[in-house]
Write a protein that holds these residues in place. Structure first.
Motif, PDB file in Angstrom:
ATOM      1  N   LEU A   1       0.828  -1.196   0.000  1.00 27.08           N
ATOM      2  CA  LEU A   1       0.000   0.000   0.000  1.00 27.08           C
ATOM      3  C   LEU A   1       0.864   1.249   0.000  1.00 27.08           C
ATOM      4  O   LEU A   1       1.929   1.279   0.621  1.00 27.08           O
ATOM      5  CB  LEU A   1      -0.923   0.036   1.226  1.00 27.08           C
ATOM      6  CG  LEU A   1      -1.909  -1.120   1.406  1.00 27.08           C
ATOM      7  CD1 LEU A   1      -1.285  -2.203   2.268  1.00 27.08           C
ATOM      8  CD2 LEU A   1      -3.203  -0.649   2.034  1.00 27.08           C
ATOM      9  N   THR A   2       0.401   2.280  -0.681  1.00 29.46           N
ATOM     10  CA  THR A   2       1.086   3.571  -0.675  1.00 29.46           C
ATOM     11  C   THR A   2       0.047   4.672  -0.757  1.00 29.46           C
ATOM     12  O   THR A   2      -1.047   4.459  -1.282  1.00 29.46           O
ATOM     13  CB  THR A   2       2.084   3.680  -1.847  1.00 29.46           C
ATOM     14  OG1 THR A   2       2.801   4.911  -1.747  1.00 29.46           O
ATOM     15  CG2 THR A   2       1.386   3.632  -3.197  1.00 29.46           C
ATOM     16  N   LYS A   3       0.378   5.851  -0.232  1.00 34.39           N
ATOM     17  CA  LYS A   3      -0.574   6.958  -0.220  1.00 34.39           C
ATOM     18  C   LYS A   3       0.148   8.266  -0.485  1.00 34.39           C
ATOM     19  O   LYS A   3       1.190   8.545   0.108  1.00 34.39           O
ATOM     20  CB  LYS A   3      -1.288   7.053   1.135  1.00 34.39           C
ATOM     21  CG  LYS A   3      -2.338   8.165   1.221  1.00 34.39           C
ATOM     22  CD  LYS A   3      -2.970   8.188   2.612  1.00 34.39           C
ATOM     23  CE  LYS A   3      -4.065   9.230   2.700  1.00 34.39           C
ATOM     24  NZ  LYS A   3      -5.218   8.896   1.866  1.00 34.39           N
ATOM     25  N   ASP A   4      -0.405   9.064  -1.400  1.00 40.50           N
ATOM     26  CA  ASP A   4       0.104  10.407  -1.676  1.00 40.50           C
ATOM     27  C   ASP A   4      -1.074  11.359  -1.791  1.00 40.50           C
ATOM     28  O   ASP A   4      -2.185  10.964  -2.174  1.00 40.50           O
ATOM     29  CB  ASP A   4       0.902  10.441  -2.981  1.00 40.50           C
ATOM     30  CG  ASP A   4       2.392  10.248  -2.748  1.00 40.50           C
ATOM     31  OD1 ASP A   4       2.874  10.645  -1.672  1.00 40.50           O
ATOM     32  OD2 ASP A   4       3.066   9.700  -3.636  1.00 40.50           O
ATOM     33  N   ALA A   5      -0.829  12.618  -1.480  1.00 43.85           N
ATOM     34  CA  ALA A   5      -1.824  13.673  -1.630  1.00 43.85           C
ATOM     35  C   ALA A   5      -1.251  14.774  -2.499  1.00 43.85           C
ATOM     36  O   ALA A   5      -0.038  15.001  -2.521  1.00 43.85           O
ATOM     37  CB  ALA A   5      -2.223  14.227  -0.264  1.00 43.85           C
ATOM     38  N   ILE A   6      -2.122  15.463  -3.238  1.00 44.87           N
ATOM     39  CA  ILE A   6      -1.698  16.612  -4.019  1.00 44.87           C
ATOM     40  C   ILE A   6      -2.615  17.793  -3.715  1.00 44.87           C
ATOM     41  O   ILE A   6      -3.824  17.628  -3.552  1.00 44.87           O
ATOM     42  CB  ILE A   6      -1.657  16.319  -5.535  1.00 44.87           C
ATOM     43  CG1 ILE A   6      -3.015  15.862  -6.062  1.00 44.87           C
ATOM     44  CG2 ILE A   6      -0.598  15.279  -5.835  1.00 44.87           C
ATOM     45  CD1 ILE A   6      -3.029  15.669  -7.571  1.00 44.87           C
TER      46      ILE A   6
ATOM     47  N   LEU B   1      -9.861   6.771  -2.723  1.00 40.80           N
ATOM     48  CA  LEU B   1      -9.763   8.143  -3.190  1.00 40.80           C
ATOM     49  C   LEU B   1     -10.447   9.096  -2.222  1.00 40.80           C
ATOM     50  O   LEU B   1     -11.545   8.808  -1.728  1.00 40.80           O
ATOM     51  CB  LEU B   1     -10.433   8.262  -4.565  1.00 40.80           C
ATOM     52  CG  LEU B   1     -10.567   9.648  -5.184  1.00 40.80           C
ATOM     53  CD1 LEU B   1      -9.202  10.168  -5.612  1.00 40.80           C
ATOM     54  CD2 LEU B   1     -11.517   9.581  -6.382  1.00 40.80           C
ATOM     55  N   ALA B   2      -9.819  10.233  -1.942  1.00 36.47           N
ATOM     56  CA  ALA B   2     -10.446  11.315  -1.188  1.00 36.47           C
ATOM     57  C   ALA B   2     -10.365  12.587  -2.009  1.00 36.47           C
ATOM     58  O   ALA B   2      -9.292  12.963  -2.478  1.00 36.47           O
ATOM     59  CB  ALA B   2      -9.769  11.510   0.166  1.00 36.47           C
TER      60      ALA B   2
ATOM     61  N   SER C   1      -6.334  12.978  -2.482  1.00 32.77           N
ATOM     62  CA  SER C   1      -5.377  11.960  -2.052  1.00 32.77           C
ATOM     63  C   SER C   1      -5.862  10.592  -2.505  1.00 32.77           C
ATOM     64  O   SER C   1      -7.065  10.369  -2.675  1.00 32.77           O
ATOM     65  CB  SER C   1      -5.180  11.977  -0.530  1.00 32.77           C
ATOM     66  OG  SER C   1      -6.345  11.539   0.140  1.00 32.77           O
ATOM     67  N   ALA C   2      -4.913   9.709  -2.712  1.00 31.96           N
ATOM     68  CA  ALA C   2      -5.233   8.347  -3.135  1.00 31.96           C
ATOM     69  C   ALA C   2      -4.343   7.368  -2.394  1.00 31.96           C
ATOM     70  O   ALA C   2      -3.173   7.649  -2.121  1.00 31.96           O
ATOM     71  CB  ALA C   2      -5.042   8.182  -4.644  1.00 31.96           C
TER      72      ALA C   2
ATOM     73  N   LEU D   1      -2.342  12.377  -9.863  1.00 32.77           N
ATOM     74  CA  LEU D   1      -2.539  11.761  -8.551  1.00 32.77           C
ATOM     75  C   LEU D   1      -2.345  10.251  -8.625  1.00 32.77           C
ATOM     76  O   LEU D   1      -1.602   9.668  -7.824  1.00 32.77           O
ATOM     77  CB  LEU D   1      -3.942  12.090  -8.044  1.00 32.77           C
ATOM     78  CG  LEU D   1      -4.364  11.390  -6.748  1.00 32.77           C
ATOM     79  CD1 LEU D   1      -3.547  11.893  -5.575  1.00 32.77           C
ATOM     80  CD2 LEU D   1      -5.851  11.606  -6.492  1.00 32.77           C
ATOM     81  N   LEU D   2      -2.992   9.608  -9.575  1.00 33.95           N
ATOM     82  CA  LEU D   2      -2.857   8.153  -9.699  1.00 33.95           C
ATOM     83  C   LEU D   2      -1.435   7.767 -10.083  1.00 33.95           C
ATOM     84  O   LEU D   2      -0.855   6.826  -9.519  1.00 33.95           O
ATOM     85  CB  LEU D   2      -3.834   7.615 -10.735  1.00 33.95           C
ATOM     86  CG  LEU D   2      -5.312   7.604 -10.363  1.00 33.95           C
ATOM     87  CD1 LEU D   2      -6.131   6.963 -11.480  1.00 33.95           C
ATOM     88  CD2 LEU D   2      -5.548   6.854  -9.054  1.00 33.95           C
ATOM     89  N   ARG D   3      -0.846   8.492 -11.016  1.00 36.94           N
ATOM     90  CA  ARG D   3       0.459   8.087 -11.531  1.00 36.94           C
ATOM     91  C   ARG D   3       1.581   8.281 -10.516  1.00 36.94           C
ATOM     92  O   ARG D   3       2.532   7.490 -10.482  1.00 36.94           O
ATOM     93  CB  ARG D   3       0.757   8.846 -12.824  1.00 36.94           C
ATOM     94  CG  ARG D   3      -0.190   8.455 -13.954  1.00 36.94           C
ATOM     95  CD  ARG D   3       0.018   9.278 -15.207  1.00 36.94           C
ATOM     96  NE  ARG D   3      -0.996   8.971 -16.205  1.00 36.94           N
ATOM     97  CZ  ARG D   3      -0.798   9.027 -17.517  1.00 36.94           C
ATOM     98  NH1 ARG D   3       0.388   9.402 -17.985  1.00 36.94           N
ATOM     99  NH2 ARG D   3      -1.768   8.734 -18.346  1.00 36.94           N
ATOM    100  N   ALA D   4       1.479   9.308  -9.689  1.00 35.93           N
ATOM    101  CA  ALA D   4       2.481   9.483  -8.632  1.00 35.93           C
ATOM    102  C   ALA D   4       2.456   8.302  -7.675  1.00 35.93           C
ATOM    103  O   ALA D   4       3.501   7.808  -7.231  1.00 35.93           O
ATOM    104  CB  ALA D   4       2.233  10.788  -7.892  1.00 35.93           C
ATOM    105  N   ASN D   5       1.251   7.834  -7.346  1.00 32.39           N
ATOM    106  CA  ASN D   5       1.127   6.673  -6.472  1.00 32.39           C
ATOM    107  C   ASN D   5       1.530   5.387  -7.175  1.00 32.39           C
ATOM    108  O   ASN D   5       2.171   4.511  -6.579  1.00 32.39           O
ATOM    109  CB  ASN D   5      -0.315   6.565  -5.971  1.00 32.39           C
ATOM    110  CG  ASN D   5      -0.613   7.494  -4.819  1.00 32.39           C
ATOM    111  OD1 ASN D   5      -0.289   7.211  -3.671  1.00 32.39           O
ATOM    112  ND2 ASN D   5      -1.241   8.621  -5.109  1.00 32.39           N
ATOM    113  N   LEU D   6       1.159   5.253  -8.436  1.00 29.35           N
ATOM    114  CA  LEU D   6       1.554   4.070  -9.194  1.00 29.35           C
ATOM    115  C   LEU D   6       3.072   3.980  -9.320  1.00 29.35           C
ATOM    116  O   LEU D   6       3.637   2.881  -9.344  1.00 29.35           O
ATOM    117  CB  LEU D   6       0.910   4.101 -10.580  1.00 29.35           C
ATOM    118  CG  LEU D   6      -0.593   3.801 -10.617  1.00 29.35           C
ATOM    119  CD1 LEU D   6      -1.178   4.191 -11.967  1.00 29.35           C
ATOM    120  CD2 LEU D   6      -0.865   2.335 -10.313  1.00 29.35           C
TER     121      LEU D   6
END
Length: 329
Positions: A46-51, A90-91, A136-137, A70-75
């Motif tokens: 699992l990983t989580k990033d926010a923009i 997703l938030a 965030s995702a 957003l998706l690609r940074a996490n991917l």
């Protein structure tokens, strides 16, 4: 356009997000949870990033590209662990500029990348905020049990490689802000690279058994190599002149009066979302063959040595870099 009212939150979920939901595990986004089965022989990663608007994307960036970034940074984080992507939570924090057309664009961007990367929405939340907009995702992926890559495996004597090109993320931001003087097609290419980076998922999976440590380049090449060096308890030596540059970046670089200072900007700017890795010498040939098979540029930029920190050189002379990259302070 004014923000959609509270009643519109349910319409956003029903009309825009529910069509993106996983058909088996998201429960139609109607049950507050997703329920995932276990997968025998695999670890769940699992990983989580926010923009945040004005920090990670520009206020006038189209929201379809914001969703994709957003998706690609996490991917990219999953790629750096050798993980196969599965789904995401997703938030959305909608600001006053996020009316219905903007929300439709955001959902359209998600739909495009769900198809491109084989993932589905599993759940999340949407709220209104006075601003700025933020999203965030949490991405989920699978790795064969015990095989998840980390930053900790680098050893002295190994080579350092990086995929793709470095510096386009920073240059792309300058292009999107109208700060570069280049041909229009080069400006467009750089801005696109900033808004929609390419996560190296297939290469991350293929490289899993060939590299000793790997991470993605998000904070800046020098900063991220520093993270890897600290985690592994080693030092890394990088030759700046070998840092791979795109045609657009090379066109910009050739017009710089101070090439050393220009290279410093490229290797500290961040937002490249390439993979940087340490490779035992016996695995170099196999790694290069895999990159060739995927038609992916792969460049040796340095080596792992005993010691601590990052040493950068330019044409044989050590370069002192004051700011290694992006910080979250």
């Amino acid at each position: 356009m004014p923000a959609v009212d509270a009643a519109g939150e349910f319409e956003t979920i029903e009309k825009l997000l529910r069509p993106l939901a996983h058909p088996d595990y998201a429960r139609g986004l109607a049950d507050d949870v997703a329920v995932l089965p276990s997968r025998a022989g695999f670890d769940l990663v699992l990983t989580k990033d926010a923009i945040v608007e004005g920090v990670h994307f520009l206020p006038d960036d189209p929201l379809d590209t914001v969703a994709q970034k957003l998706l690609r940074a996490n991917l990219s984080d999953l790629a750096s662990k050798g993980a196969e992507p599965f789904g995401y939570l997703l938030a959305c924090h909608w600001s006053p500029r996020c009316g219905w057309p903007e929300r439709e664009a955001f959902a359209a961007g998600l739909a495009i990348d769900q198809k491109a990367f084989g993932i589905h929405l599993l759940g999340g939340d949407t709220v209104l905020t006075p601003g700025p907009a933020s999203f965030s995702a949490t991405l989920l992926g699978w790795v064969p049990k015990g095989d998840t890559l980390s930053r900790r495996g680098a050893r002295p004597g190994e080579a350092i490689y990086v995929t793709g090109t470095i510096g386009d993320g920073w240059l792309g931001l300058q292009a999107a802000q109208g700060r570069l003087s280049l041909e229009p097609e080069r400006l467009e290419t750089l801005a696109e690279r900033y808004r929609r980076p390419t996560p190296r998922l297939a290469f991350g999976v293929a490289a899993r058994d060939m590299v000793s440590a790997m991470m993605d380049v998000s904070d800046g090449l020098i900063a991220d190599l520093g993270h890897l060096a600290r985690a592994s308890g080693v030092s890394v030596s990088v030759t700046l002149e070998t840092t791979p540059r795109s045609a657009a970046a090379q066109a910009w670089f050739e017009n710089r009066i101070d090439p050393e200072a220009a290279l410093e900007k490229l290797v500290t700017g961040g937002d490249d979302y390439e993979l940087v890795m340490t490779v035992p010498i016996k695995e170099e040939a196999a790694l290069k063959r895999e990159a060739d098979r995927q038609h992916l540029r792969l460049t040796r930029i340095g080596e792992v040595v005993a010691g601590q920190g990052v040493t950068a050189t330019y044409l044989g002379r050590e370069v002192l870099i004051a700011r290694a990259g992006w910080t979250h302070d």
